[in-house]
Design an enzyme around this catalytic site. Structure first.
Site, short mmCIF file in Angstrom:
data_model
loop_
_atom_site.label_atom_id
_atom_site.label_comp_id
_atom_site.label_asym_id
_atom_site.label_seq_id
_atom_site.Cartn_x
_atom_site.Cartn_y
_atom_site.Cartn_z
N ASP A 54 -3.88 -46.64 -33.26
CA ASP A 54 -5.21 -46.56 -32.98
C ASP A 54 -5.51 -47.06 -31.61
OD1 ASP A 54 -5.47 -45.01 -35.22
OD2 ASP A 54 -6.46 -46.69 -36.45
N ARG A 55 -6.40 -46.70 -30.92
CA ARG A 55 -7.12 -47.29 -29.81
C ARG A 55 -7.42 -49.09 -29.96
NH1 ARG A 55 -10.78 -46.15 -25.36
NH2 ARG A 55 -11.29 -44.12 -26.20
#
Length: 251
Positions: A54-55
């Protein structure tokens, strides 16, 4: 940000990177933001995506440098032959202090990009252990046996102890030193207090994969400064109680 500062291992077949929080693993649909893959392509040329984070999650991401390695590693992830260890800071003190969460995860049909626990979802298994309890938080280790989107975040919400600073599955509130210290004083030169941590408190710390020739890669990504500083501050300001006789210390 230099890509050379993020690389923790490389050889002729793969490259492993300690991704900072906030950086995309691969380009998004709009393609307006720089991604880790693009940075690696600028350095190496051809790069193949094996998995992603995930970012807002920091830690190990591995990319293949040729097609045979890409196929080989991708099959390991698909067949659950990898070892994936995460560390994270959660709200509250989970009970029991260790266990297995086996709850299916599916995409929310109303909120795009948000995951929920639902019977129609895919099997999702997370082993967890509290490494150290603090007054308001707990420092944890997670071993994920499946690789679902937002798996740890969803499972910890289900347990009642969401990941700190998680605006989707938790309260999203930053960690402030003033909430940890009774006698905190704001510097006279400061207009307002800056958070000690203001990003998702989740880090992909270890990854084990097998190479084309059977070689074992046991990769380790050190904690970013913000997470390390936060946990060290918690140790100083909280009456920490070990969850077990074996407590992992931050260097």
């Amino acid at each position: 940000m230099k890509i050379s500062d993020l690389i923790i291992f490389e050889d002729e077949n793969l490259v492993a990177v300690n991704k900072p929080s906030g950086l995309l693993s691969i380009p998004d649909r709009e393609g307006k933001e720089t991604s880790l893959k693009e940075m690696l392509q600028n350095k190496y040329g051809e790069i193949f995506t094996v998995h992603r984070l995930d970012r807002d999650t920091s830690g190990i991401v591995v990319f293949a440098r040729n097609e045979p390695t890409h196929k080989h590693l991708s099959l390991q992830f698909e067949n659950r032959k990898t070892k994936k260890i995460y560390n994270g800071l959660v709200l509250g003190n989970p009970m029991p202090a260790s266990g297995v969460i086996n709850q299916p995860i599916a995409e929310n049909t109303v909120r795009r990009g948000v995951m929920i626990i639902h019977a129609r979802g895919k099997e999702s298994i997370t082993e967890y252990q509290v490494l150290q309890n603090f007054k308001q938080y707990a420092w944890m280790q997670f071993h994920i046996l499946t690789g679902r989107t937002h798996q740890i975040r969803v499972h910890m919400k289900h347990l009642g102890n969401p990941i700190v600073c998680d605006a989707v599955y938790g309260d999203g509130k930053p960690v402030l030193v003033s909430t940890l210290k009774k006698k905190f004083k704001l510097a006279q030169s400061a207009d307002e207090e800056k958070p000690i941590l203001n990003r998702l408190a989740l880090h992909a710390a270890q990854l084990g994969v097998t190479g084309l020739n059977g070689e074992e890669y046991n990769l380790v990504a050190e904690l970013p400064k913000d997470l390390r500083a936060t946990v060290n501050q918690l140790k100083k300001t909280s009456l920490a109680a070990p969850a077990s006789s074996m407590i992992k210390r931050l260097e």
